[in-house]
Design an enzyme around this catalytic site. Structure first.
Site, short mmCIF file in Angstrom:
data_model
loop_
_atom_site.label_atom_id
_atom_site.label_comp_id
_atom_site.label_asym_id
_atom_site.label_seq_id
_atom_site.Cartn_x
_atom_site.Cartn_y
_atom_site.Cartn_z
N VAL A 154 -11.35 -0.15 5.16
CA VAL A 154 -12.47 -1.04 4.80
C VAL A 154 -12.72 -0.97 3.29
O VAL A 154 -12.96 0.11 2.74
CB VAL A 154 -13.77 -0.63 5.54
N LYS B 47 -13.57 -5.43 9.57
CA LYS B 47 -14.20 -4.45 8.69
C LYS B 47 -15.67 -4.28 9.05
O LYS B 47 -16.20 -3.16 9.05
CB LYS B 47 -14.04 -4.88 7.23
N VAL C 29 0.83 -1.21 0.00
CA VAL C 29 0.00 0.00 0.00
C VAL C 29 0.87 1.26 0.00
O VAL C 29 0.61 2.20 -0.78
CB VAL C 29 -0.96 -0.01 1.21
N GLU D 169 -10.46 5.71 5.54
CA GLU D 169 -11.24 5.14 4.43
C GLU D 169 -10.61 3.84 3.90
O GLU D 169 -11.31 2.89 3.53
CB GLU D 169 -11.33 6.18 3.29
N GLY E 265 -5.61 -4.76 -2.73
CA GLY E 265 -4.54 -4.52 -3.69
C GLY E 265 -4.03 -3.09 -3.57
O GLY E 265 -4.69 -2.22 -2.99
N ASP F 257 -10.38 -10.77 9.19
CA ASP F 257 -10.27 -9.50 8.45
C ASP F 257 -11.67 -8.94 8.16
O ASP F 257 -11.93 -7.75 8.37
CB ASP F 257 -9.50 -9.75 7.14
N GLU G 52 -3.60 -10.56 3.43
CA GLU G 52 -2.84 -9.97 4.53
C GLU G 52 -1.51 -10.71 4.66
O GLU G 52 -1.36 -11.83 4.15
CB GLU G 52 -3.62 -10.11 5.85
N ILE H 239 -13.38 1.48 -2.28
CA ILE H 239 -14.81 1.84 -2.23
C ILE H 239 -15.01 2.87 -1.11
O ILE H 239 -14.69 2.59 0.03
CB ILE H 239 -15.70 0.61 -1.94
P1 NAP Z 1 3.04 -4.94 3.71
O1 NAP Z 1 3.17 -5.06 2.24
O2 NAP Z 1 3.35 -6.10 4.57
O3 NAP Z 1 3.94 -3.68 4.16
C1 NAP Z 1 4.14 -3.33 5.50
C2 NAP Z 1 5.20 -2.25 5.57
O4 NAP Z 1 5.32 -1.78 6.91
C3 NAP Z 1 6.59 -2.71 5.15
O5 NAP Z 1 7.25 -1.69 4.44
C4 NAP Z 1 7.31 -2.95 6.49
O6 NAP Z 1 8.70 -2.68 6.44
C5 NAP Z 1 6.67 -1.92 7.37
N1 NAP Z 1 6.60 -2.34 8.76
C6 NAP Z 1 5.85 -3.32 9.30
N2 NAP Z 1 6.06 -3.40 10.64
C7 NAP Z 1 6.95 -2.43 10.92
C8 NAP Z 1 7.56 -2.01 12.14
N3 NAP Z 1 7.31 -2.59 13.31
N4 NAP Z 1 8.43 -0.97 12.07
C9 NAP Z 1 8.70 -0.35 10.90
N5 NAP Z 1 8.14 -0.72 9.72
C10 NAP Z 1 7.27 -1.74 9.74
O7 NAP Z 1 1.54 -4.48 4.09
P2 NAP Z 1 0.43 -3.85 3.12
O8 NAP Z 1 -0.24 -4.91 2.33
O9 NAP Z 1 0.99 -2.67 2.42
O10 NAP Z 1 -0.66 -3.39 4.22
C11 NAP Z 1 -0.47 -2.27 5.00
C12 NAP Z 1 -1.77 -1.93 5.73
O11 NAP Z 1 -2.80 -1.69 4.78
C13 NAP Z 1 -2.30 -3.04 6.65
O12 NAP Z 1 -2.95 -2.46 7.75
C14 NAP Z 1 -3.35 -3.73 5.77
O13 NAP Z 1 -4.36 -4.38 6.51
C15 NAP Z 1 -3.91 -2.53 5.04
N6 NAP Z 1 -4.55 -2.83 3.77
C16 NAP Z 1 -3.92 -3.59 2.86
C17 NAP Z 1 -4.53 -3.83 1.65
C18 NAP Z 1 -3.90 -4.69 0.61
O14 NAP Z 1 -4.59 -5.03 -0.35
N7 NAP Z 1 -2.62 -5.04 0.73
C19 NAP Z 1 -5.80 -3.28 1.39
C20 NAP Z 1 -6.41 -2.48 2.35
C21 NAP Z 1 -5.77 -2.25 3.55
P3 NAP Z 1 9.71 -3.57 5.54
O15 NAP Z 1 9.27 -3.33 4.13
O16 NAP Z 1 11.04 -2.98 5.78
O17 NAP Z 1 9.54 -4.96 5.98
N1 HSE Z 2 -6.63 -8.89 2.81
C1 HSE Z 2 -7.66 -7.94 2.53
C2 HSE Z 2 -8.63 -8.54 1.54
C3 HSE Z 2 -7.03 -6.69 1.97
O1 HSE Z 2 -8.33 -9.60 0.97
O2 HSE Z 2 -9.69 -7.99 1.35
C4 HSE Z 2 -7.95 -5.53 2.03
O3 HSE Z 2 -8.22 -5.15 3.35
#
Ligand code: NAP
Ligand code: HSE
Length: 433
Positions: free
Chosen positions: A137, A210, A22, A134, A307, A206, A195, A141
């Site tokens: 969840v 939400k 993200v 926003e 995504g 998850d 996740e 959207i």
């Molecule tokens: P991710 O790809 O696992 O990235 C997490 C990032 O945070 C990485 O850069 C990591 O550092 C850093 N990080 C984690 N713990 C840390 C700590 N203790 N200290 C410093 N840095 C830390 O996660 P993501 O998919 O982007 O998701 C991020 C958030 O968005 C989550 O809350 C997730 O639920 C939410 N979200 C994700 C999506 C999705 O589709 N992926 C959709 C909606 C919401 P390193 O890179 O150095 O390891």
């Molecule tokens: N892991 C979550 C999903 C990402 O599959 O919907 C968005 O919160």
């Protein structure tokens, strides 16, 4: 100058906590659409500092990267903190510290917002700082804005959503392509939907987080994930999906919230849904939320819920809103919970049921099974018998609307019957009378 009195033309400085799927997508979206976004935000924006865990793995300007959260939190130039690191702590701690320092926080973190929303809003009120979430969840959207602002004058009767992209992707691949569970999950992970620990997706946690956020806003009463009855998709098999299709249903992991005379009903579980229901057509990693409100009636919000790009869209929408507030001195709406409703225990909830049993194929078996259900006041609408192997058959039972407690008592009785060799699955049905 107080942090709330920003009026300058110099760039509004942003600190990112996290630079994964993200975080990187948000930066890329800002770079690719900078002119457009800055015009809407009312002035220039700059990402000054990025907190990561492993700086060596990132190909970025090393001067921006840090492993010290206080290089973001204690920097007076940074007015907006975007938390996209995920997990409960330390993310929760950093969000609270940023708000206490008067910085606007934008977060995609449903884990923190669903369990600690009250604490977060209080810290925002104390620091006179806005909190936007926003992206927490349904990715792209704009459902939080819709519930908080656009539908604020309505009474929401029910909200039913497909709010987890990973499980919807898996169920869609199992239904339409005949894929097994494992490759479908692997593919969802490769596409960045899942996740970090995909069990949160597969086991329904998850979606429960939400739903807790959405229900709190929709009904104006705080709901936390531990109040949401939660079941994942691990037990759904290709056979259940095949029976559902034969009977005119689709199988979806639904997040359901309803207000009734006895409080709120909040639950997440695999559900059979009529194939002509608007949610049945929501496939792949798409999400949708179907709202029934007074006086609006029915409305559905549909789009990409997981995504990098869809989530970055929500993050940058919040950045624009935050920048506008910082420049104008306005404030975003804080906590919208204004009453306390109780959540009904799952045992008191009524719905339809699909039961798949392994039985001996002998005279009188069906009567014994129907009797066990009838003893608990559970009435059947249809029965299918499929011969499997030797003297063993598979029975598929569909009930009228029945109380969970009664159905579970009947299942316990069925387990005791010598003619029943297995309770193969129990799946709830939405839309049965
Ligand atoms: P991710 O790809 O696992 O990235 C997490 C990032 O945070 C990485 O850069 C990591 O550092 C850093 N990080 C984690 N713990 C840390 C700590 N203790 N200290 C410093 N840095 C830390 O996660 P993501 O998919 O982007 O998701 C991020 C958030 O968005 C989550 O809350 C997730 O639920 C939410 N979200 C994700 C999506 C999705 O589709 N992926 C959709 C909606 C919401 P390193 O890179 O150095 O390891
Ligand atoms: N892991 C979550 C999903 C990402 O599959 O919907 C968005 O919160």
């Amino acid at each position: 100058m107080s942090i709330r009195e920003y009026t300058g033309d110099s760039p509004l400085q942003i600190g990112l906590l996290g630079f994964g799927t993200v975080g990187k997508a948000a930066e890329q979206m800002l770079e690719e659409n900078r002119d457009w976004i800055e015009r809407r935000a009312g002035g220039p924006l700059a990402i000054k500092r990025i907190l990561v865990r492993h700086p060596g793995k990132h190909r970025d300007d090393a001067r921006r990267l840090t492993v010290d959260p206080f290089e973001v939190l204690d920097d007076p130039d940074i007015r907006i903190v975007v938390e996209v690191m995920g997990g409960m702590d330390p993310a929760r701690h950093y969000i609270l510290e940023a708000l206490r320092r008067g910085k606007t926080v934008i977060t995609a973190n449903k884990e923190v917002m669903s369990s600690c929303g009250q604490e977060i809003f209080r810290a925002g009120d104390v620091g006179r700082a806005d909190i936007f979430f926003e992206a927490s969840v349904c990715g792209g959207i704009p459902i939080i804005y819709a519930l908080k602002e656009s539908l604020a004058a309505n009474r929401i009767r029910s909200l039913i959503g497909i709010v987890n992209g990973t499980t919807n992707y898996i169920l869609s691949k199992m239904t339409h392509e005949g894929w097994d569970f494992a490759p479908a999950l692997e593919d969802a992970q490769a596409k960045g939907y899942a996740e970090a620990d995909p069990s949160a997706d597969v086991e329904g946690h998850d979606a429960a987080r939400k739903l807790a956020i959405l229900a709190s806003i929709a009904f104006g009463s705080r709901v936390t994930p531990n109040q949401v009855y939660t079941e994942g998709i691990e037990r759904v098999t290709a056979r259940d999906i095949q029976y559902a299709r034969e009977l005119g249903w689709s199988v979806k992991l639904l997040a359901i919230a309803k207000e009734g005379d006895e409080g709120l009903e909040v639950r997440v579980h695999p559900t059979f849904l009529p194939q002509d229901h608007p949610l049945a057509a929501v496939s792949d990693a798409f999400n949708a939320i179907y709202v029934d409100a007074e006086p609006l009636g029915e409305a559905m919000f549909y789009g990409r819920g997981a995504g990098g790009k869809p989530t970055a869209s929500a993050i940058l929408g919040d950045v624009v809103a935050a920048a506008r507030n910082l420049r104008s001195g306005g404030r975003a709406v804080s906590c919208t919970c204004h009453r306390e409703l109780s959540c009904r225990h799952m045992s008191e909830v009524s719905t339809g049921y699909y039961l798949r049993l392994a039985v001996f194929d002998r005279p009188g078996v069906l009567a014994r099974v129907a009797q066990a259900l009838g003893d608990q006041g559970v009435s059947l609408t249809s029965v299918l018998q499929k011969l499997t192997q030797g003297d063993q058959a598979e029975l598929v039972l569909i009930t009228h609307r029945a109380r969970e407690k009664d159905v579970q008592a009947a299942v316990a009785e069925l387990r005791q019957l010598a003619v029943v060799t297995g309770i193969l699955n129990l799946i709830r049905i939405e839309g049965v009378v």
